[in-house]
Design a protein around this motif. Structure first.
Motif, mmCIF file in Angstrom:
data_model
loop_
_atom_site.group_PDB
_atom_site.id
_atom_site.type_symbol
_atom_site.label_atom_id
_atom_site.label_comp_id
_atom_site.label_asym_id
_atom_site.label_seq_id
_atom_site.Cartn_x
_atom_site.Cartn_y
_atom_site.Cartn_z
ATOM 1 N N LYS A 54 29.187 -38.485 0.130
ATOM 2 C CA LYS A 54 28.752 -38.094 -1.227
ATOM 3 C C LYS A 54 29.849 -37.366 -1.998
ATOM 4 O O LYS A 54 29.855 -37.363 -3.214
ATOM 5 C CB LYS A 54 27.510 -37.221 -1.133
ATOM 6 C CG LYS A 54 26.395 -37.943 -0.404
ATOM 7 C CD LYS A 54 25.036 -37.580 -0.907
ATOM 8 C CE LYS A 54 24.004 -38.542 -0.385
ATOM 9 N NZ LYS A 54 23.617 -38.289 1.009
ATOM 10 N N LEU A 147 19.908 -31.061 -1.376
ATOM 11 C CA LEU A 147 19.621 -32.495 -1.270
ATOM 12 C C LEU A 147 20.313 -33.166 -2.447
ATOM 13 O O LEU A 147 20.016 -32.834 -3.604
ATOM 14 C CB LEU A 147 18.103 -32.685 -1.367
ATOM 15 C CG LEU A 147 17.542 -33.935 -0.736
ATOM 16 C CD1 LEU A 147 17.578 -33.789 0.777
ATOM 17 C CD2 LEU A 147 16.102 -34.127 -1.211
ATOM 18 N N HIS A 148 21.237 -34.082 -2.155
ATOM 19 C CA HIS A 148 21.989 -34.701 -3.233
ATOM 20 C C HIS A 148 21.247 -35.901 -3.811
ATOM 21 O O HIS A 148 20.746 -36.736 -3.084
ATOM 22 C CB HIS A 148 23.371 -35.133 -2.712
ATOM 23 C CG HIS A 148 24.241 -35.676 -3.782
ATOM 24 N ND1 HIS A 148 24.413 -37.025 -3.967
ATOM 25 C CD2 HIS A 148 24.954 -35.060 -4.747
ATOM 26 C CE1 HIS A 148 25.219 -37.207 -5.010
ATOM 27 N NE2 HIS A 148 25.554 -36.037 -5.489
ATOM 28 N N LYS A 149 21.120 -35.943 -5.153
ATOM 29 C CA LYS A 149 20.497 -37.093 -5.825
ATOM 30 C C LYS A 149 21.527 -37.626 -6.827
ATOM 31 O O LYS A 149 22.557 -37.007 -7.017
ATOM 32 C CB LYS A 149 19.250 -36.642 -6.582
ATOM 33 C CG LYS A 149 18.189 -36.050 -5.665
ATOM 34 C CD LYS A 149 17.005 -35.610 -6.472
ATOM 35 C CE LYS A 149 15.778 -35.466 -5.593
ATOM 36 N NZ LYS A 149 14.595 -35.166 -6.390
ATOM 37 N N ASP A 150 21.211 -38.744 -7.515
ATOM 38 C CA ASP A 150 22.170 -39.251 -8.499
ATOM 39 C C ASP A 150 22.252 -38.294 -9.685
ATOM 40 O O ASP A 150 21.240 -38.003 -10.311
ATOM 41 C CB ASP A 150 21.726 -40.630 -9.010
ATOM 42 C CG ASP A 150 21.863 -41.665 -7.912
ATOM 43 O OD1 ASP A 150 22.690 -41.437 -7.002
ATOM 44 O OD2 ASP A 150 21.123 -42.656 -7.953
ATOM 45 N N ILE A 153 21.090 -32.375 -8.147
ATOM 46 C CA ILE A 153 20.851 -31.965 -6.758
ATOM 47 C C ILE A 153 19.557 -31.152 -6.723
ATOM 48 O O ILE A 153 19.204 -30.475 -7.691
ATOM 49 C CB ILE A 153 22.015 -31.160 -6.130
ATOM 50 C CG1 ILE A 153 22.453 -30.003 -7.027
ATOM 51 C CG2 ILE A 153 23.178 -32.020 -5.755
ATOM 52 C CD1 ILE A 153 23.386 -29.043 -6.313
ATOM 53 N N GLU A 154 18.886 -31.273 -5.583
ATOM 54 C CA GLU A 154 17.684 -30.473 -5.383
ATOM 55 C C GLU A 154 18.079 -29.355 -4.430
ATOM 56 O O GLU A 154 18.646 -29.618 -3.372
ATOM 57 C CB GLU A 154 16.601 -31.354 -4.766
ATOM 58 C CG GLU A 154 15.245 -30.698 -4.747
ATOM 59 C CD GLU A 154 14.244 -31.587 -4.055
ATOM 60 O OE1 GLU A 154 13.745 -32.524 -4.708
ATOM 61 O OE2 GLU A 154 13.969 -31.332 -2.863
ATOM 62 N N GLU A 167 15.419 -28.554 -9.198
ATOM 63 C CA GLU A 167 16.378 -29.641 -9.357
ATOM 64 C C GLU A 167 17.326 -29.253 -10.488
ATOM 65 O O GLU A 167 16.863 -28.806 -11.538
ATOM 66 C CB GLU A 167 15.648 -30.939 -9.692
ATOM 67 C CG GLU A 167 16.562 -32.136 -9.567
ATOM 68 C CD GLU A 167 15.837 -33.453 -9.773
ATOM 69 O OE1 GLU A 167 14.995 -33.814 -8.948
ATOM 70 O OE2 GLU A 167 16.126 -34.095 -10.794
#
Ligand code: AMP
Length: 249
Positions: A54, A147-150, A153-154, A167
């Motif tokens: 990531k 927690l990585h998201k597009d 991040i959360e 988030e």
């Protein structure tokens, strides 16, 4: 994703702190120094994001005297790709550190900046929040899970009321809690490899920011010595002592 991680060199957490006789500060002569503990968690998390594909690049940055380089070498041995040493022989308050970090952020354009939640020497817990304010970036403080998201991040935050999950959009500032992860030890081959990784040298005075300290330290003193405890032989004796001697019930 590019991650900038701020690491500070502080007195090792196992050292018994000694206050100088004139009350002007604490003794740092011949004292073991280490990376500020939550900053180890910050580096570890950045390395984990790189290992999971990531993050592409990790840059470690420190502001301090010549020996602060040791902290950078440790970050490089654990997995940072390159480092920036902003030289300053004088103590700089969190606002000055945040202004210097802002300059580095403008130059490097990271997607995430990781810091420790607090430095164990000054216990300020201010730098990350001030940096977020100066940049007008969102922030997640006291973070114990990421927690990585597009493009977002959360993060889970450690608060007095319990865990809070939020988030936040990137780019963002994250201050890391000790519960975030278990920092790894660097292997000897990685320590050797770290010696060859690039460390850029800058001078705090040349960055064009006002880093003058605004707080005057009046006095540093040891906490009052605690009196030794006593053993009581019964609950009745304990209640009597609390009532008649300590007068707390
Ligand atoms: P503080 O606000 O002083 O409690 O520090 C919080 C965090 O800011 C630390 O855990 C570091 O990540 C970062 N920081 C503070 N001072 C420095 C410094 N001189 N060099 C690099 N990072 C720093």
């Amino acid at each position: 994703m590019k991650i900038l991680v701020a690491v500070k060199r502080v007195i090792d957490y196992n050292v018994q702190i000694r206050v100088k006789e004139d009350g002007s500060g604490v003794n740092t002569d011949n004292v073991k120094m280490s990376t500020n503990p939550p900053d180890d968690n910050a580096i570890e998390e950045a390395v984990k994001l790189k290992e999971s594909g990531k993050a592409k690049e990790i840059i470690a940055v420190t502001i301090g005297g010549e020996k602060a380089q040791e902290t950078l070498r440790k970050a490089l041995a654990v997995g940072a790709d390159r480092a920036i040493h902003v030289k300053s022989d004088n103590y700089i308050e969190p606002l000055g550190i945040a202004k210097i970090l802002k300059k580095i952020v403008e130059k490097e354009k990271p997607d995430l900046v990781f810091l420790g939640k607090q430095a164990i020497d000054d216990d300020c817990n201010q730098t990350g929040q001030m940096l977020a304010g100066l940049l007008s970036w969102p922030q997640g403080t006291f973070v114990s899970k990421i927690l990585h998201k597009d493009n977002a991040i959360e993060v889970t935050r450690e608060t007095d009321e319990g865990l809070e999950t939020i988030e936040i959009n990137l780019p963002a500032i994250i201050t890391c809690d000790l519960r975030l992860n278990e920092p790894r030890f660097s292997s000897l081959p990685n320590i050797m490899k770290a010696k060859k990784k690039p460390v850029e040298q800058l001078n705090a005075k040349d960055l064009g920011v006002d880093i003058a300290n605004r707080i005057q330290q009046i006095k540093v003193e040891e906490p009052p010595k605690r009196k030794g405890g006593i053993k009581v032989s019964s609950v009745a004796e304990l209640v009597s002592k609390l009532k008649n001697e300590a007068k707390v019930i």
